[in-house]
Design an enzyme around this catalytic site. Structure first.
Site, PDB file in Angstrom:
ATOM      1  N   PHE A 124     -83.663 -91.304  23.120  1.00 15.11           N
ATOM      2  CA  PHE A 124     -82.761 -92.355  22.388  1.00 15.11           C
ATOM      3  C   PHE A 124     -83.343 -92.893  21.070  1.00 15.11           C
ATOM      4  O   PHE A 124     -84.019 -93.993  21.002  1.00 15.11           O
ATOM      5  CB  PHE A 124     -81.950 -92.681  23.227  1.00 15.11           C
ATOM      6  N   ASP A 194     -85.324 -96.966  30.362  1.00 15.23           N
ATOM      7  CA  ASP A 194     -84.064 -96.638  29.808  1.00 15.23           C
ATOM      8  C   ASP A 194     -82.977 -96.399  30.918  1.00 15.23           C
ATOM      9  O   ASP A 194     -83.390 -94.984  30.789  1.00 15.23           O
ATOM     10  CB  ASP A 194     -84.353 -96.359  28.164  1.00 15.23           C
ATOM     11  N   TYR A 219     -71.650 -99.785  29.802  1.00 13.96           N
ATOM     12  CA  TYR A 219     -69.942 -98.531  29.861  1.00 13.96           C
ATOM     13  C   TYR A 219     -69.982 -97.428  29.647  1.00 13.96           C
ATOM     14  O   TYR A 219     -69.571 -96.858  29.794  1.00 13.96           O
ATOM     15  CB  TYR A 219     -69.706 -99.318  27.886  1.00 13.96           C
ATOM     16  N   LYS A 220     -71.529 -96.616  30.000  1.00 14.36           N
ATOM     17  CA  LYS A 220     -71.316 -95.431  30.377  1.00 14.36           C
ATOM     18  C   LYS A 220     -70.818 -95.067  32.297  1.00 14.36           C
ATOM     19  O   LYS A 220     -69.754 -95.086  32.681  1.00 14.36           O
ATOM     20  CB  LYS A 220     -73.092 -94.578  30.300  1.00 14.36           C
ATOM     21  N   ARG A 364     -72.232 -81.674  24.708  1.00 15.52           N
ATOM     22  CA  ARG A 364     -72.593 -82.345  25.881  1.00 15.52           C
ATOM     23  C   ARG A 364     -71.357 -82.335  27.040  1.00 15.52           C
ATOM     24  O   ARG A 364     -70.980 -83.292  26.202  1.00 15.52           O
ATOM     25  CB  ARG A 364     -73.515 -84.009  25.382  1.00 15.52           C
TER      26      ARG A 364
HETATM   27  C1  LIG Z   1     -80.733 -94.045  26.620  1.00 20.08           C
HETATM   28  C2  LIG Z   1     -79.777 -94.940  25.878  1.00 20.08           C
HETATM   29  N1  LIG Z   1     -80.527 -96.154  25.155  1.00 20.08           N
HETATM   30  C3  LIG Z   1     -79.777 -96.909  24.728  1.00 20.08           C
HETATM   31  C4  LIG Z   1     -77.977 -97.054  23.993  1.00 20.08           C
HETATM   32  C5  LIG Z   1     -77.002 -98.089  23.595  1.00 20.08           C
HETATM   33  O1  LIG Z   1     -77.726 -98.623  23.358  1.00 20.08           O
HETATM   34  P1  LIG Z   1     -76.301 -99.771  22.714  1.00 20.08           P
HETATM   35  O2  LIG Z   1     -75.508-100.183  23.739  1.00 20.08           O
HETATM   36  O3  LIG Z   1     -77.347-101.158  22.655  1.00 20.08           O
HETATM   37  O4  LIG Z   1     -75.810 -99.220  21.308  1.00 20.08           O
HETATM   38  C6  LIG Z   1     -77.419 -95.809  24.515  1.00 20.08           C
HETATM   39  C7  LIG Z   1     -76.331 -94.612  24.140  1.00 20.08           C
HETATM   40  O5  LIG Z   1     -75.801 -93.690  24.039  1.00 20.08           O
HETATM   41  C8  LIG Z   1     -78.555 -94.244  25.873  1.00 20.08           C
HETATM   42  O6  LIG Z   1     -78.152 -93.373  25.172  1.00 20.08           O
END
Ligand SMILES: Cc1ncc(COP(=O)(O)O)c(C=O)c1O
Length: 405
Positions: A124, A194, A219-220, A364
């Site tokens: 990401f 992550d 938020y996911k 997706r």
């Molecule tokens: C694997 C991953 N890491 C980090 C993030 C986003 O990080 P942040 O909330 O700091 O924008 C996402 C967002 O889709 C993600 O898919």
């Protein structure tokens, strides 16, 4: 392929079917984007209203001693149960991006003999971008980002930390957490996972894997709302040795002693920097509480079955599925590669089927078992089939790229 009648029968027998009404989903929408922004739990709306109207409105600053100040550790302790960590090993703070920065710099500072951060090309973007920023803050440090098939070779005596996203945001490919943690440890390195596409999506056991560090977003699959605060995990054995480079007053051992000199708090509290975002945490806590009510084994089993149903639709339509067919090797979304993926995604959204597009050619679709049924998947498949058959996605309005895809 599953018929609508078969799908309805599966939904009627679904042990998770009661969760759907716990979400305020709009009429006429099939929501296949819970892997990007989870929908609104009714309890989150109520919690946010209470937080604004009663807590902020009436309790005013007294709210800090009525639950606000404890919220990062309290909610962290709840998220810990979803990721196989101890309650004292997770804290809610900042964004995933900021937590990545804190953890990478801390790992680099642990052993000055190790200067390399290893990660995967195609990870990401924020993981790679922030790693670039983090190595810039530590003398002699560098980022080695390599393709997945060269990761094992990239680990050596200079590696400070291996930074991997457990479930890939595009393909949904899932790393074997225990095996990769072991590989990093064999090279003497730490591993930082992550979990943004993992927590609440697939069973995660950081403790069993022996993982060192982890981050993830709220938020996911945790349904904490847009821009919800994120979380950070530090294994107990590292908590005394690792320091937060963003040494703010909320991570101080005694924030209200108002000392000039920074003294890190023991445990996870040191990973706080500034004042916690109370409104965002109220919604997040409701989302996490709801997720905790669900049996993760049932969630994983239904996710696998929803995937099979959607994959069969894709196969029948001749779409190229880039997600692994083995449920143990993937997360909870399915991705199709298509030359006109962006247009297809927009055409689907225009007909109430909300998925997303990832540049350059990925459609997706999130398969989130708490509120998605088999009938939703079958209906979405019918709509997708009709769009493709009639070429509806070729309408020029679907070629327009907006700021957020
Ligand atoms: C694997 C991953 N890491 C980090 C993030 C986003 O990080 P942040 O909330 O700091 O924008 C996402 C967002 O889709 C993600 O898919």
């Amino acid at each position: 392929m599953m018929t609508l009648d078969e799908a309805r029968a599966r939904d009627a027998a679904d042990p998770l079917r009661g969760f759907r009404e716990r979400f305020a989903l709009p009429e006429g929408v099939i929501y296949l984007d819970g892997n990007s922004l989870g929908p609104l739990p009714r309890a989150a709306a109520a919690a946010a209203e209470d937080c604004v109207g009663r807590q902020w409105g009436e309790r005013l600053i007294r709210g800090w001693n009525e639950g606000w100040i404890d919220a990062p550790a309290r909610i962290g302790g709840k998220i810990a149960r979803l990721i196989g960590a101890g309650a004292d090993e997770v804290i809610v703070a900042d964004s995933t991006t900021v937590n990545l920065f804190k953890a990478i710099v801390a790992a680099l500072r642990l052993d000055p003999a190790r200067r390399t951060v290893v990660s995967e090309l195609g990870n990401f973007p924020t993981d790679l971008h922030i790693a670039q920023g983090a190595v810039g803050c530590v003398e002699g440090a560098r980022l080695k980002a390599v393709p997945r098939d060269r990761l094992a070779d990239a680990l050596d005596g200079d590696t400070a930390v291996l930074v991997l996203t457990h479930v890939h945001y595009k393909t949904a490919e899932r790393f074997d957490m225990a095996a990769w943690t072991q590989r990093a440890h064999a090279a003497g390195a730490l591993v930082l996972w992550d979990l943004s596409h993992s927590a609440g999506a697939v069973p995660v056991d950081l403790g069993a894997a022996g993982a060192d560090l982890a981050v993830g977003c709220g938020y996911k699959y945790l349904n904490g709302g847009p821009g919800a605060p994120a979380y950070l995990h530090v294994a107990r054995r590292w908590q005394a040795a690792l320091g937060n480079p963003l040494s703010g007053w909320m991570g101080h051992a005694a924030p209200f002693a108002m000392e000039d000199r920074y003294r890190p708090a023991p445990g996870m509290a040191r990973w706080l920097a500034g004042t916690p975002p109370v409104l965002g945490m109220a919604a997040l806590e409701a989302g996490v509480d709801l997720m905790l009510e669900a049996d993760m084994a049932a969630v994983a089993a239904k996710s696998a079955a929803l995937f099979d149903a959607m994959a069969a639709i894709g196969d029948a339509l001749g779409l190229e599925c880039v997600s692994p067919r083995d449920p143990a090797a993937r997360g909870s979304h399915i991705s199709f590669r298509h030359r006109e993926a962006h247009q297809l995604c927009q055409a689907l959204i225009a007909e109430g089927v909300i998925g997303d597009f990832r540049d350059p050619d990925i459609l997706r679709l999130g398969l989130t078992p708490l509120y998605l049924g088999f009938a939703d998947v079958v209906r979405a498949g019918d709509i997708l089939a009709a769009i493709l058959r009639e070429g509806r996605h070729r309408d020029p309005r679907f070629a327009v790229r907006r700021a957020v895809t």
